[in-house]
Design a protein around this motif. Structure first.
Motif, PDB file in Angstrom:
ATOM      1  N   LEU A 284     -23.567  64.066 -80.563  1.00 28.92           N
ATOM      2  CA  LEU A 284     -23.857  65.421 -80.470  1.00 28.92           C
ATOM      3  C   LEU A 284     -24.088  66.000 -81.877  1.00 28.92           C
ATOM      4  CD1 LEU A 284     -24.520  67.472 -78.244  1.00 28.92           C
ATOM      5  CD2 LEU A 284     -22.246  68.257 -78.611  1.00 28.92           C
ATOM      6  N   ARG A 285     -25.094  66.647 -82.290  1.00 27.11           N
ATOM      7  CA  ARG A 285     -25.500  67.213 -83.569  1.00 27.11           C
ATOM      8  C   ARG A 285     -25.971  68.801 -83.381  1.00 27.11           C
ATOM      9  NH1 ARG A 285     -22.634  64.011 -84.756  1.00 27.11           N
ATOM     10  NH2 ARG A 285     -22.706  62.463 -86.565  1.00 27.11           N
ATOM     11  N   LEU A 286     -25.648  69.564 -84.188  1.00 26.06           N
ATOM     12  CA  LEU A 286     -26.247  70.953 -84.116  1.00 26.06           C
ATOM     13  C   LEU A 286     -27.988  70.897 -84.314  1.00 26.06           C
ATOM     14  CD1 LEU A 286     -24.146  73.089 -86.632  1.00 26.06           C
ATOM     15  CD2 LEU A 286     -24.296  73.135 -84.293  1.00 26.06           C
ATOM     16  N   SER A 287     -28.759  71.649 -83.534  1.00 21.90           N
ATOM     17  CA  SER A 287     -30.336  71.517 -83.609  1.00 21.90           C
ATOM     18  C   SER A 287     -30.632  71.933 -85.159  1.00 21.90           C
ATOM     19  CB  SER A 287     -30.674  72.323 -82.433  1.00 21.90           C
ATOM     20  OG  SER A 287     -32.131  72.446 -82.528  1.00 21.90           O
ATOM     21  N   ASP A 288     -31.757  71.583 -85.276  1.00 18.86           N
ATOM     22  CA  ASP A 288     -32.628  71.779 -86.371  1.00 18.86           C
ATOM     23  C   ASP A 288     -32.858  73.550 -86.122  1.00 18.86           C
ATOM     24  OD1 ASP A 288     -34.718  71.454 -84.897  1.00 18.86           O
ATOM     25  OD2 ASP A 288     -35.950  70.588 -86.653  1.00 18.86           O
ATOM     26  N   LEU A 290     -31.250  75.940 -84.749  1.00 15.85           N
ATOM     27  CA  LEU A 290     -30.304  76.799 -85.192  1.00 15.85           C
ATOM     28  C   LEU A 290     -29.950  76.556 -86.573  1.00 15.85           C
ATOM     29  CD1 LEU A 290     -27.838  78.433 -83.988  1.00 15.85           C
ATOM     30  CD2 LEU A 290     -26.346  76.158 -84.159  1.00 15.85           C
ATOM     31  N   VAL A 291     -29.846  75.473 -87.270  1.00 17.91           N
ATOM     32  CA  VAL A 291     -29.569  75.241 -88.504  1.00 17.91           C
ATOM     33  C   VAL A 291     -30.463  75.940 -89.582  1.00 17.91           C
ATOM     34  CG1 VAL A 291     -29.218  73.669 -90.397  1.00 17.91           C
ATOM     35  CG2 VAL A 291     -28.102  73.427 -88.318  1.00 17.91           C
ATOM     36  N   ASN A 292     -31.850  75.909 -89.341  1.00 16.98           N
ATOM     37  CA  ASN A 292     -33.209  76.262 -89.916  1.00 16.98           C
ATOM     38  C   ASN A 292     -33.050  77.781 -89.917  1.00 16.98           C
ATOM     39  OD1 ASN A 292     -33.626  73.806 -90.585  1.00 16.98           O
ATOM     40  ND2 ASN A 292     -35.424  73.601 -89.088  1.00 16.98           N
ATOM     41  N   ASN A 293     -32.763  78.456 -88.722  1.00 16.06           N
ATOM     42  CA  ASN A 293     -32.687  79.859 -88.571  1.00 16.06           C
ATOM     43  C   ASN A 293     -31.360  80.318 -89.457  1.00 16.06           C
ATOM     44  OD1 ASN A 293     -31.318  82.345 -87.266  1.00 16.06           O
ATOM     45  ND2 ASN A 293     -33.367  82.367 -86.578  1.00 16.06           N
ATOM     46  N   MET A 294     -30.372  79.746 -89.447  1.00 15.61           N
ATOM     47  CA  MET A 294     -29.201  80.168 -90.441  1.00 15.61           C
ATOM     48  C   MET A 294     -29.617  80.008 -91.891  1.00 15.61           C
ATOM     49  SD  MET A 294     -26.152  78.998 -87.736  1.00 15.61           S
ATOM     50  CE  MET A 294     -24.830  80.105 -88.393  1.00 15.61           C
ATOM     51  N   LYS A 295     -30.179  78.890 -92.057  1.00  9.79           N
ATOM     52  CA  LYS A 295     -30.505  78.634 -93.667  1.00  9.79           C
ATOM     53  C   LYS A 295     -31.653  79.750 -93.970  1.00  9.79           C
ATOM     54  CE  LYS A 295     -30.375  74.814 -95.503  1.00  9.79           C
ATOM     55  NZ  LYS A 295     -30.642  73.004 -95.547  1.00  9.79           N
ATOM     56  N   LYS A 296     -32.473  80.193 -93.214  1.00  9.18           N
ATOM     57  CA  LYS A 296     -33.512  80.951 -93.587  1.00  9.18           C
ATOM     58  C   LYS A 296     -32.975  82.500 -94.113  1.00  9.18           C
ATOM     59  CE  LYS A 296     -37.954  82.904 -91.425  1.00  9.18           C
ATOM     60  NZ  LYS A 296     -38.829  83.016 -90.332  1.00  9.18           N
ATOM     61  N   TYR A 297     -32.023  82.854 -93.157  1.00  7.52           N
ATOM     62  CA  TYR A 297     -31.768  84.185 -93.543  1.00  7.52           C
ATOM     63  C   TYR A 297     -30.325  84.052 -94.313  1.00  7.52           C
ATOM     64  CZ  TYR A 297     -35.252  85.422 -90.325  1.00  7.52           C
ATOM     65  OH  TYR A 297     -36.568  85.563 -89.739  1.00  7.52           O
ATOM     66  N   ASN A 298     -29.914  82.953 -94.738  1.00  2.00           N
ATOM     67  CA  ASN A 298     -28.559  83.043 -95.625  1.00  2.00           C
ATOM     68  C   ASN A 298     -27.615  83.168 -94.729  1.00  2.00           C
ATOM     69  OD1 ASN A 298     -27.259  82.398 -97.823  1.00  2.00           O
ATOM     70  ND2 ASN A 298     -27.431  84.268 -98.723  1.00  2.00           N
ATOM     71  N   ILE A 322     -28.043  69.933 -92.376  1.00  2.00           N
ATOM     72  CA  ILE A 322     -29.277  69.612 -91.787  1.00  2.00           C
ATOM     73  C   ILE A 322     -29.169  69.314 -90.211  1.00  2.00           C
ATOM     74  CG2 ILE A 322     -31.248  67.776 -91.713  1.00  2.00           C
ATOM     75  CD1 ILE A 322     -30.244  66.601 -94.602  1.00  2.00           C
ATOM     76  N   GLY A 323     -29.897  70.103 -89.508  1.00  2.00           N
ATOM     77  CA  GLY A 323     -30.069  70.111 -88.300  1.00  2.00           C
ATOM     78  C   GLY A 323     -30.818  68.979 -87.668  1.00  2.00           C
ATOM     79  N   LEU A 324     -30.433  68.311 -86.366  1.00  2.00           N
ATOM     80  CA  LEU A 324     -31.192  67.313 -85.770  1.00  2.00           C
ATOM     81  C   LEU A 324     -32.452  67.987 -85.002  1.00  2.00           C
ATOM     82  CD1 LEU A 324     -31.286  64.430 -85.001  1.00  2.00           C
ATOM     83  CD2 LEU A 324     -29.712  64.945 -82.979  1.00  2.00           C
ATOM     84  N   PRO A 325     -33.491  67.517 -85.131  1.00  2.00           N
ATOM     85  CA  PRO A 325     -34.684  67.849 -84.332  1.00  2.00           C
ATOM     86  C   PRO A 325     -34.486  67.648 -82.697  1.00  2.00           C
ATOM     87  CG  PRO A 325     -35.463  66.728 -86.212  1.00  2.00           C
ATOM     88  CD  PRO A 325     -33.959  66.388 -86.242  1.00  2.00           C
ATOM     89  N   PRO A 326     -34.518  68.129 -81.984  1.00  2.00           N
ATOM     90  CA  PRO A 326     -34.445  67.938 -80.420  1.00  2.00           C
ATOM     91  C   PRO A 326     -35.645  66.949 -79.956  1.00  2.00           C
ATOM     92  CG  PRO A 326     -34.510  70.505 -80.564  1.00  2.00           C
ATOM     93  CD  PRO A 326     -34.878  69.855 -81.836  1.00  2.00           C
ATOM     94  N   GLY A 327     -35.265  65.973 -78.886  1.00  2.00           N
ATOM     95  CA  GLY A 327     -36.370  65.330 -78.487  1.00  2.00           C
ATOM     96  C   GLY A 327     -36.386  63.897 -78.809  1.00  2.00           C
ATOM     97  N   TYR A 328     -35.382  63.600 -79.614  1.00  2.00           N
ATOM     98  CA  TYR A 328     -35.722  62.097 -80.319  1.00  2.00           C
ATOM     99  C   TYR A 328     -34.794  61.061 -79.754  1.00  2.00           C
ATOM    100  CZ  TYR A 328     -38.973  63.913 -83.655  1.00  2.00           C
ATOM    101  OH  TYR A 328     -40.277  64.496 -84.195  1.00  2.00           O
ATOM    102  N   ILE A 329     -34.869  59.726 -79.855  1.00  2.00           N
ATOM    103  CA  ILE A 329     -34.123  58.897 -79.658  1.00  2.00           C
ATOM    104  C   ILE A 329     -33.849  57.925 -81.059  1.00  2.00           C
ATOM    105  CG2 ILE A 329     -34.416  58.642 -77.417  1.00  2.00           C
ATOM    106  CD1 ILE A 329     -36.099  56.118 -77.658  1.00  2.00           C
TER     107      ILE A 329
END
Length: 522
Positions: A284-288, A290-298, A322-329
């Motif tokens: 289980l990882r944080l989604s990209d 979420l992470v990308n949104n948080m990084k975008k706005y510092n 680095i967030g994990l992209p959803p939908g992959y194996i």
């Protein structure tokens, strides 16, 4: 928000005896030494209900299988390369796991709160405790109906009292009408002249316990009212106005929190941590998203909620997350869904993706139930929809209050590193209120501040439509590549309550499917 630990010990006993107390009551005239309603303190049932709400007593079940396996992935707080454990990442129909929350709730949440409601009704010595029971009952049922739609409500938990063992599924519209009425009346009926319940985890140590419960009740009423903005705008406005007029939470000091204890007792531990680590701590990882949104706005929260962990050392540096992209194996025959084929796949594999940090995911971490930050975002939206409803404060002011409170509430976890006022101000400058995008801004911040409260986040996402998440389209998904709109009922209902189950399913457009919509999500 700390509470008397004696109640954590007592509640373990209560959970064991609650299931059998009906038989005990029935035999009371035979054996006067058995436990009856007259021989134990109903305050302990309030403790039980409050502990159960965030999943603390659902040992081995829904906190992992439903909350994180499905819902946390639906709203892209988290992602996983597993299609079995975290089926929600790929919209796979794992009907058993989706039904865990339904089954656990009626056992661990509904039964004790119904018992509390019944045992305190029409008893002056429990006047306030009874009103708290009404509010807790509404809180619990709101969560269940938001996830499944029509559910047993009016007849639920009444097997002993009314010999009802196959309860009718009530329509969600009828349920919500009663939830709003119950919370409104119960909040108004709380009185300083009444009892001060000692089994209250939320506020028993507050110098103004009843005042805190009134703010909690009004904040919950506001949340319930705003849930109807897509389906019944008049009722939403009426109850939102009543809640706001009656005073909602005023600061993070008013937050309703369940504190947990780092111990071997699962009843008092944070079940998010117990079950995630107990079932699958690696995938289980944080989604990209979420992470990308948080990084975008510092966002300064990123260094608190996320870290990279290789099993030895943890890195909480925001820039490195680095967030994990959803939908992959990992692997398989389809290179389009094999994450190892992506050019940005980390050299150290899954360890290169951020996970929930031990600040917020550990067995002693608290559970936030209803918060001031959430309430301020709802007040901001109410001010956008109905100008003047919040009085002197504008939508922009409530929005700023919410952003600030959502960051500061992380101190509840005892987090490190701390977040400075300067960092908060800098972040707000990046997400400053803009009237043209107000609803998107408000509800995106709600999505951020309800990390760890996945069920509430999922409900608000479906209601508001924000943030605008990009769904996955994993091969074999059962939603045609759309984000699921509800959970399906547990298979056990087909054997234990078939007639009522069939009636409820017939009212769902499309049947008992993940793509069917609950009443307020039309």
């Amino acid at each position: 928000m700390k509470f008397n630990t004696i109640y954590l010990i007592a509640v373990a006993f209560m959970i064991i005896v609650t299931a059998s107390c009906k038989k005990d009551l029935a035999n009371a005239n035979v054996n006067p030494d058995q436990i009856t309603s007259a021989k134990y303190d109903p305050n302990l049932l309030l403790t039980t209900a409050q502990l159960a709400y965030p999943g603390a007593t659902n040992v081995g079940g829904s906190a992992w299988a439903t909350k994180w396996g499905a819902v946390g992935c639906f709203i892209q707080h988290v992602a996983s390369t597993s299609s079995a454990f975290y089926y929600g990442d790929k919209y796979i129909n794992n009907i058993g796991a989706m039904g865990e929350m339904f089954q656990d709730s009626y056992t661990s949440d509904v039964q004790p709160v119904i018992e509390l409601y019944q045992l305190t009704a029409n008893k002056p010595q429990y006047r306030n405790l009874h009103q708290m029971a009404r509010i807790m009952k509404a809180l619990i049922f709101e969560q269940i109906t938001d996830l499944y739609g029509d559910i047993p409500y009016f007849q639920a938990g009444l097997g002993y009292y009314d010999r009802i063992y196959t309860p009718v599924y009530d329509s969600q519209q009828t349920i919500y009408n009663d939830l709003l009425k119950e919370v409104s009346q119960a909040t108004d009926s709380l009185t300083e002249d009444g009892d001060k319940p000692t089994g209250d985890i939320f506020y028993s140590l507050s110098s103004d316990q009843i005042g805190e419960w009134k703010k909690f009740g009004n904040s919950l009423l506001l949340r319930m009212a705003m849930r109807l903005t897509k389906i019944d705008i008049a009722t939403a406005q009426t109850y939102a106005t009543k809640a706001i007029t009656g005073t909602t939470m005023q600061s993070n000091n008013d937050n309703a929190i369940v504190e947990h204890i780092e111990s071997g007792n699962a009843l008092t531990s944070n079940q998010d941590a117990v079950q995630i680590f107990g079932n699958d701590s690696l995938d289980l990882r944080l989604s990209d998203t979420l992470v990308n949104n948080m990084k975008k706005y510092n966002d300064p929260r990123l260094a608190v909620v996320a870290w990279l962990y290789d099993g030895v050392t943890a890195d909480s540096t925001s820039a490195n997350q680095i967030g994990l992209p959803p939908g992959y194996i990992i692997g398989g025959n389809n290179p389009k869904v094999d994450i190892t084929k992506r050019s940005d796949y980390p050299a150290n594999g899954l360890a290169g993706y951020s996970r929930l940090s031990d600040n917020i995911l550990n067995i002693g971490a608290p559970s936030l139930v209803v918060t001031y930050a959430e309430t301020e975002f709802l007040r901001a939206e109410a001010a956008v929809r109905w100008p003047g409803i919040t009085g002197d404060l504008t939508a922009a002011a409530h929005y700023k209050n919410g952003v600030t409170a959502a960051i500061n509430q992380l101190s509840t976890y005892g987090t490190f590193p701390s977040i400075t006022d300067g960092a908060i101000a800098a972040y707000y400058a990046n997400v400053k209120y803009n009237a043209a995008d107000a609803l998107e801004q408000i509800n995106t911040q709600y999505w951020l501040c309800t990390l760890m409260d996945e069920y509430e986040c999922y409900a608000n996402f479906r209601r508001s439509g924000y943030p605008a998440l990009t769904p996955t389209n994993y091969p074999g998904n059962v939603t045609s590549g759309t984000i699921p709109r509800r959970l399906t009922y547990p298979p056990s209902q087909k054997t234990s309550n078939l007639a009522n189950y069939n009636t409820a399913v017939a009212r769902l457009t499309g049947g008992d499917k993940m793509t069917s919509r609950v009443w307020w999500d039309k």
